[in-house]
Design an enzyme around this catalytic site. Structure first.
Site, PDB file in Angstrom:
ATOM      1  N   HIS A  96       7.200  -4.411  -8.359  1.00 11.63           N
ATOM      2  CA  HIS A  96       6.994  -5.870  -8.434  1.00 11.63           C
ATOM      3  C   HIS A  96       7.069  -7.084  -9.777  1.00 11.63           C
ATOM      4  O   HIS A  96       6.736  -8.036  -9.730  1.00 11.63           O
ATOM      5  CB  HIS A  96       6.439  -6.282  -6.949  1.00 11.63           C
ATOM      6  CG  HIS A  96       6.713  -6.552  -6.560  1.00 11.63           C
ATOM      7  ND1 HIS A  96       8.183  -5.733  -5.358  1.00 11.63           N
ATOM      8  CD2 HIS A  96       7.350  -7.305  -5.460  1.00 11.63           C
ATOM      9  CE1 HIS A  96       8.541  -5.791  -4.584  1.00 11.63           C
ATOM     10  NE2 HIS A  96       8.068  -6.882  -4.098  1.00 11.63           N
ATOM     11  N   ASP A 160       6.579  -4.465   3.019  1.00 12.44           N
ATOM     12  CA  ASP A 160       7.193  -5.424   2.117  1.00 12.44           C
ATOM     13  C   ASP A 160       7.820  -5.888   3.730  1.00 12.44           C
ATOM     14  O   ASP A 160       8.246  -5.039   3.872  1.00 12.44           O
ATOM     15  CB  ASP A 160       7.938  -4.952   0.974  1.00 12.44           C
ATOM     16  CG  ASP A 160       9.120  -6.266   0.374  1.00 12.44           C
ATOM     17  OD1 ASP A 160       8.158  -6.182  -0.457  1.00 12.44           O
ATOM     18  OD2 ASP A 160       9.550  -6.086   0.992  1.00 12.44           O
TER      19      ASP A 160
END
Length: 755
Positions: A96, A160
């Site tokens: 990320h 996530d």
């Protein structure tokens, strides 16, 4: 050989016995979802039949996966749990914190320079607690999990929301907040309300321009962004078995966009092929021995209406390519003329500036190969790109293999930008503009999963449309949103009219997968000597201080913000440049609710401070109330907290003194995150009473000392003129969750139990 093969074999050795027990207690044939759920009960064999959508059940997941942005807070919490090692196999994936700008090599180097402190922290804490670590550039978490860890019939949780991608390999894989993951890391049960079941029967077969992506785009149109809330979606039928494993993963991945708990498919030959291609023949062999338990009982698929709460049927032979968007993943449009009409009516920019292929949703070898077949045609037919093109491979294994086979070279001949094997534009990590807030109105097309405003590039004027990789490639060549590759012709550089042929590709690489360095670092056997350093002056990382209990006397609370309309976790805690502070609660709290639209004035980050009468940003106003010892309340609309699993969207308001979030309805993960952080997540018993809330209101909970399961709470609203309204609030807290509230957080309770 697979990771954790002994654990997988243990799951399979218990499967038949546990499934048979579940059949006995339920007295009926079982869906695949039920088989996996009942075979992963914390108390082993099923002793009772659970009521879907009502009963809270304790489960024992097989493994955990964390991405770097959420892993920071999850592991900072785990460090406080008093454990020496994680109780189940766990991995951390650095995908990320890598910004897409110039291309893979430069962008990765830049990320390692900028975020070395965070990467070093994650590597060291993984080493200390027995966690597998995937370096920056190794790949996107969900593609790496599918290639290495997912297995049919397993149960996984991940920090996530797109953890659900692993359903493509027949798992029950569920996105959770970090506090949920900490429970399981610490050897405790994981609690979930037993999901409802939605069956999607797929008949016919995909062909031509229609891709697995179009299946989930159609399902999103049917169910909308909240139609799957509280449910597991199970796909079956001849259309399901005819699709590739990675195609199934795409469908499951975007199940997060309909609010589904997760999605899954029964084990079949495509999954076996994928397991063997990714060097997990041992898993395939083990699965084949119990394959009758890795799909639903035959009676279920023969008469699905008797066993699912809702059944949808889609004929893949009649399905055409779709574009979903802008600004929401459930607004579906068929390619071509219908898009022309919609774009004109809604003033959507017809010209497309970028096409983006990749993300965790569509970055497999198959996806890249099908998109490259369109790129190759553009080269062969003399077509020039009218839009820019960006590619995010899903993993180093996919990238290396695609490069070896010439696939990436085809894109590069069209001047495409090959970004790092990371999330990049999909999560706002795209340095497209110097000043995103004032950037121009434009359209982009991508094969990602989410297309909320500002999601990709920070520009509120970017209209993002979701499509399959092959359609994205074709539209990028044409440069028009309403281009229909099935019927429309393009003019090449010689002035000739040409058309695209249907896309082609490979389910799996003909010469097999290959990789030199997959980016994995195994933890040391004994991590007791590993030191995890967090500088007290760091702006990126901050050790946590336990939250104090809110208590049963909440009086005189002030309204912080009444959110109007859609309020996703992106609105509550933005990604993009704020990702750098994901490990520092106080610093990242400066983005708390700055994207939410205030119902009073319809502006963002502009709320009234009742102490001064002045207006200011949400975080500053919250800090002023907190300094004065005054609790605050957030009010919201439907599906509040939709989107990412990020627990920061719960931790930030908690840190800034918010005691309760009161909304018309919650997205599942966010409601759980609020509970975990010791807050009140409540819904209006009468949603019309949302309209009673005024800008200068003060709130008193009159019976919080009687907080109990299935018992409404009473809220007294005191208006500025002295008048009062008393309303009832619903909640879904059970006894254990009420204990989290009383202790100040779930983590406080874990620490107390481990003391």
């Amino acid at each position: 050989m697979a990771f954790d093969i002994d654990m997988i074999k243990k799951v399979y050795s218990q499967l038949a016995d546990r499934v048979n027990s579940a059949r006995e207690v339920t007295g009926k044939p079982l869906t695949l979802a039920e088989k996996i759920l009942y075979s992963h009960l914390w108390d082993a064999k099923a002793k009772e039949a659970f009521i879907r959508g009502k009963d809270y059940v304790d489960f024992a997941p097989d493994r955990i996966a964390c991405q770097d942005a959420t892993a920071q807070m999850a592991l900072l919490q785990f460090m406080q749990a008093g454990k020496k090692k994680v109780a189940v196999p766990t991995t951390v994936h650095c995908d990320h914190l890598i910004q897409a700008k110039e291309g893979a090599a430069k962008d990765l180097k830049n990320a390692n320079d900028i975020s070395s402190e965070v990467f070093n922290f994650l590597e060291s804490v993984s080493d200390k607690y027995g966690i597998g670590f995937w370096k920056p550039g190794a790949g996107i978490i969900h593609q790496v999990v599918l290639e290495n860890y997912a297995f049919p019939g397993g149960m996984m949780i991940g920090t996530d929301s797109h953890t659900v991608n692993a359903g493509g390999l027949g798992m029950i894989a569920i996105g959770v907040g970090g506090a949920d993951a900490v429970d399981v890391m610490a050897g405790m049960a994981w609690e979930l309300k037993f999901p409802k079941l939605i069956g999607v029967k797929l008949t016919g077969k995909l062909s031509g321009w229609t891709a697995p992506k179009d299946v989930i785009l159609k399902v999103a149109e049917i169910l909308t962004v909240k139609g799957g809330t509280g449910a597991i979606v199970e796909y079956f039928g001849p259309g399901a078995t005819s699709m590739s494993c990675t195609g199934k993963g795409t469908i499951c991945n975007m199940g997060a966009e309909i609010g589904a708990t997760t999605s899954t498919f029964g084990y079949d030959e495509s999954m076996e092929r994928y397991l063997r291609a990714t060097e997990r023949a041992d898993v395939a062999d083990a699965a084949n021995k119990v394959k009758e338990h890795l799909t639903a009982d035959p009676e279920v698929y023969e008469n699905p209406e008797q066993y699912f709460d809702q059944v949808i049927e889609i004929n893949l032979s009649e399905l055409g390519p779709l574009l979903n968007g802008p600004f929401t993943p459930d607004l579906s449009t068929a390619v071509g003329g219908t898009m022309t009409e919609k774009a004109k009516a809604n003033d959507w920019p017809i010209q497309v500036e970028w096409g983006l292929i990749g993300s965790c949703t569509n970055s497999s070898y198959e996806d890249l190969s099908r998109a490259s077949s369109i790129a190759q045609q553009a080269l062969d037919k003399g077509l020039k790109m009218k839009a820019e093109l960006g590619i995010n491979p899903g993993s180093e294994q996919v990238r290396y293999t695609a490069d070896r086979d010439g696939i990436l070279g085809i894109f590069e001949q069209l001047d495409a930008k090959i970004f790092t094997n990371a999330c990049g534009p999909c999560i706002g990590q795209w340095a497209r503009y110097n000043d995103p807030k004032n950037a121009p109105k434009n359209s982009i097309v991508h094969s990602f999963n989410r297309n909320f405003a500002k999601r990709a590039d920070g520009n509120p004027n970017t209209h993002a449309f979701v499509a399959s990789p092959e359609l994205t490639a074709a539209i990028a060549v044409a440069g028009r949103l309403d281009f229909n590759p099935l019927t429309d012709k393009l003019i090449n550089e010689n002035g000739e009219e040409v058309m695209f042929d249907e896309p082609t590709g490979w389910e799996l690489p003909p010469k097999g997968f290959e990789v030199k360095d997959n980016g994995y670092l195994a933890p040391v056997e004994d991590g007791s000597g590993v030191e995890v350093k967090v500088s007290p002056t760091s702006e990126r990382l901050q050790l946590l201080t336990p939250f104090e209990p809110i208590g049963s006397e909440v009086k005189g609370a002030k309204l912080l913000i009444k959110a109007f309309g859609k309020c996703t976790t992106d609105h509550i805690s933005m990604a993009g440049p704020w990702l750098r502070y994901r490990g520092h609660l106080d610093n990242i709290s400066n983005n708390c609710l700055i994207g939410a639209v205030n119902a009073f004035g319809k502006k963002t980050n502009f709320v009234k401070n009742q102490l001064t009468g002045e207006f200011g940003g949400v975080p500053d106003t919250a800090r002023a109330y907190k300094a004065a010892g005054i609790p605050t309340i957030v009010v919201g609309d439907h599906n509040y907290g939709e989107g990412s699993s990020r627990e920061h969207a719960a931790m930030e308001p908690r840190h800034l003194g918010v005691c309760a979030v009161i909304v018309k309805s919650f997205a599942r993960i966010h409601e759980t995150n609020l509970k975990k952080q010791g807050m009140l997540g409540l819904t209006f018993a009468n949603e019309k009473e949302y309209d009673l809330i005024q800008e200068d209101d003060t709130f008193n909970f009159t019976d919080l000392d009687q907080f109990a399961p299935n018992k409404q709470l009473t809220l007294e609203i005191v208006h500025a003129d002295g008048s009062k309204d008393t309303i009832m609030l619903n909640h879904t807290y059970n006894e254990s969750q009420i204990e989290w509230f009383k202790e100040g957080s779930a983590l406080n309770l874990i620490k107390k139990q481990n003391a």
